[in-house]
Scaffold this motif. Sequence first.
Motif, PDB file in Angstrom:
ATOM      1  N   TYR A 285      26.485  31.506 -12.686  1.00  0.00           N
ATOM      2  CA  TYR A 285      25.985  32.643 -11.911  1.00  0.00           C
ATOM      3  C   TYR A 285      27.142  33.563 -11.586  1.00  0.00           C
ATOM      4  O   TYR A 285      28.114  33.147 -10.951  1.00  0.00           O
ATOM      5  CB  TYR A 285      25.301  32.190 -10.622  1.00  0.00           C
ATOM      6  CG  TYR A 285      24.694  33.357  -9.847  1.00  0.00           C
ATOM      7  CD1 TYR A 285      23.450  33.871 -10.214  1.00  0.00           C
ATOM      8  CD2 TYR A 285      25.374  33.951  -8.791  1.00  0.00           C
ATOM      9  CE1 TYR A 285      22.902  34.955  -9.534  1.00  0.00           C
ATOM     10  CE2 TYR A 285      24.834  35.026  -8.109  1.00  0.00           C
ATOM     11  CZ  TYR A 285      23.597  35.523  -8.491  1.00  0.00           C
ATOM     12  OH  TYR A 285      23.057  36.598  -7.830  1.00  0.00           O
TER      13      TYR A 285
ATOM     14  N   VAL B  55      27.015  44.213  -6.586  1.00  0.00           N
ATOM     15  CA  VAL B  55      25.735  43.610  -6.947  1.00  0.00           C
ATOM     16  C   VAL B  55      24.668  44.054  -5.951  1.00  0.00           C
ATOM     17  O   VAL B  55      24.968  44.621  -4.903  1.00  0.00           O
ATOM     18  CB  VAL B  55      25.830  42.065  -6.980  1.00  0.00           C
ATOM     19  CG1 VAL B  55      26.712  41.600  -8.125  1.00  0.00           C
ATOM     20  CG2 VAL B  55      26.341  41.514  -5.652  1.00  0.00           C
TER      21      VAL B  55
ATOM     22  N   PHE C  17      19.829  44.589  -9.761  1.00  0.00           N
ATOM     23  CA  PHE C  17      18.372  44.521  -9.877  1.00  0.00           C
ATOM     24  C   PHE C  17      17.749  45.906  -9.896  1.00  0.00           C
ATOM     25  O   PHE C  17      18.154  46.795  -9.139  1.00  0.00           O
ATOM     26  CB  PHE C  17      17.806  43.717  -8.714  1.00  0.00           C
ATOM     27  CG  PHE C  17      16.332  43.460  -8.803  1.00  0.00           C
ATOM     28  CD1 PHE C  17      15.829  42.540  -9.702  1.00  0.00           C
ATOM     29  CD2 PHE C  17      15.440  44.151  -7.988  1.00  0.00           C
ATOM     30  CE1 PHE C  17      14.475  42.291  -9.787  1.00  0.00           C
ATOM     31  CE2 PHE C  17      14.084  43.910  -8.070  1.00  0.00           C
ATOM     32  CZ  PHE C  17      13.595  42.986  -8.972  1.00  0.00           C
TER      33      PHE C  17
ATOM     34  N   GLU D 172      24.160  39.856 -10.124  1.00  0.00           N
ATOM     35  CA  GLU D 172      23.209  40.658 -10.887  1.00  0.00           C
ATOM     36  C   GLU D 172      22.929  41.981 -10.192  1.00  0.00           C
ATOM     37  O   GLU D 172      23.093  42.109  -8.971  1.00  0.00           O
ATOM     38  CB  GLU D 172      21.904  39.892 -11.089  1.00  0.00           C
ATOM     39  CG  GLU D 172      21.267  39.392  -9.817  1.00  0.00           C
ATOM     40  CD  GLU D 172      20.203  38.328 -10.072  1.00  0.00           C
ATOM     41  OE1 GLU D 172      19.113  38.455  -9.485  1.00  0.00           O
ATOM     42  OE2 GLU D 172      20.464  37.389 -10.841  1.00  0.00           O
TER      43      GLU D 172
ATOM     44  N   ARG E  20      16.586  42.191 -14.066  1.00  0.00           N
ATOM     45  CA  ARG E  20      17.928  41.910 -13.557  1.00  0.00           C
ATOM     46  C   ARG E  20      18.949  42.092 -14.676  1.00  0.00           C
ATOM     47  O   ARG E  20      18.741  41.590 -15.772  1.00  0.00           O
ATOM     48  CB  ARG E  20      18.015  40.469 -13.030  1.00  0.00           C
ATOM     49  CG  ARG E  20      17.065  40.174 -11.894  1.00  0.00           C
ATOM     50  CD  ARG E  20      16.945  38.671 -11.651  1.00  0.00           C
ATOM     51  NE  ARG E  20      16.158  38.360 -10.468  1.00  0.00           N
ATOM     52  CZ  ARG E  20      14.835  38.342 -10.434  1.00  0.00           C
ATOM     53  NH1 ARG E  20      14.154  38.598 -11.538  1.00  0.00           N
ATOM     54  NH2 ARG E  20      14.197  38.067  -9.326  1.00  0.00           N
ATOM     55  N   ARG E  21      20.020  42.764 -14.362  1.00  0.00           N
ATOM     56  CA  ARG E  21      21.139  42.859 -15.305  1.00  0.00           C
ATOM     57  C   ARG E  21      22.165  41.814 -14.896  1.00  0.00           C
ATOM     58  O   ARG E  21      22.842  41.945 -13.880  1.00  0.00           O
ATOM     59  CB  ARG E  21      21.753  44.258 -15.304  1.00  0.00           C
ATOM     60  CG  ARG E  21      22.946  44.390 -16.250  1.00  0.00           C
ATOM     61  CD  ARG E  21      23.345  45.830 -16.453  1.00  0.00           C
ATOM     62  NE  ARG E  21      23.811  46.456 -15.236  1.00  0.00           N
ATOM     63  CZ  ARG E  21      25.082  46.369 -14.761  1.00  0.00           C
ATOM     64  NH1 ARG E  21      25.975  45.664 -15.440  1.00  0.00           N
ATOM     65  NH2 ARG E  21      25.414  46.992 -13.661  1.00  0.00           N
ATOM     66  N   ASP E  22      22.225  40.754 -15.679  1.00  0.00           N
ATOM     67  CA  ASP E  22      23.117  39.640 -15.406  1.00  0.00           C
ATOM     68  C   ASP E  22      24.549  40.042 -15.760  1.00  0.00           C
ATOM     69  O   ASP E  22      24.847  40.344 -16.916  1.00  0.00           O
ATOM     70  CB  ASP E  22      22.669  38.436 -16.237  1.00  0.00           C
ATOM     71  CG  ASP E  22      23.481  37.185 -15.956  1.00  0.00           C
ATOM     72  OD1 ASP E  22      24.489  37.280 -15.240  1.00  0.00           O
ATOM     73  OD2 ASP E  22      23.091  36.113 -16.458  1.00  0.00           O
TER      74      ASP E  22
END
Length: 280
Positions: free
Chosen positions: A127, A157, A132, A130, A139-141
């Motif tokens: 993790y 984030v 959002f 992200e 979600r853009r990881d």
Amino acid sequence: MLFIVIPVFNRWAFTEACLRSLQEQTQPDFRVIVVDDGSTDGTGEQLRRQFPEVEVVEGTGQLFWTAGVNAGIRRALQQGADRVLTLNNDVVAAPDFVERMLHWAQRMPTALLGPLELDVHTRQPVYGGEVFSWLTHTRRDLLATLGPEERHGLHPVTYLPGRGLLIPAAVFAAIGLFDEKRLPHYLADFDFTSVARRHGFPVYINYDAHLLTYPEESGQEQTRRHRSLQGYYQHLFGIRGGGNLRNFTHFALKNCPTPLVPLFLLNGYARRLTGYFLHG
């Protein structure tokens, strides 16, 4: 003074490993508060015997994550905490975790910070924050978009989980504690950090600080491991249900831009109603 708050219920082996990792920190200038919410596995006795330096706040057995962490935060603020770090018990802190969190906290004193999480078994990132989109519900990881040379320092984030969340005391003065009334377990951390961001407090993932986690131990993973109709009901309506519709509704109404709320709710309900059986 930094206070680390850890809500626990049973699972002593995890709590012990977590506290041992805190004893080995390169920056030891902090205090630890464990909120023991009615553990029945000897957690209280073990804490007193093995970790007498840890302050224990006793719970009723009905606090769940949000009220549990709030009880610890209240105690920390009473003792003059200028920063609070919320930590789950099923994590292991890298030796320089606190040092690297405080490094950036001193440079960004109003920011909320979360660490890069690594799988405790493989040491691979699991993790990394992200961004959002309320419009598309996607979600853009950051782990998928940042190259190896970019995986350091702070990255903005949308929100952060509570397992390793560093919070300046000024945030509590501005927005209060976690929303234990409407979000007793899941989404309280995403809600709190989203509200803080809207009130002008930056929210960053700190790629320099590492926290080792057990991805398979999350409540959602355990529920999906043995799928059943009863599990599906708990998923949608149980306090610990990762797809709890009531909690999601509260989160959406509090955080989603007003014009997007109807579409966001419909999208979210559909994902929760179907996702339990569809996702591995």
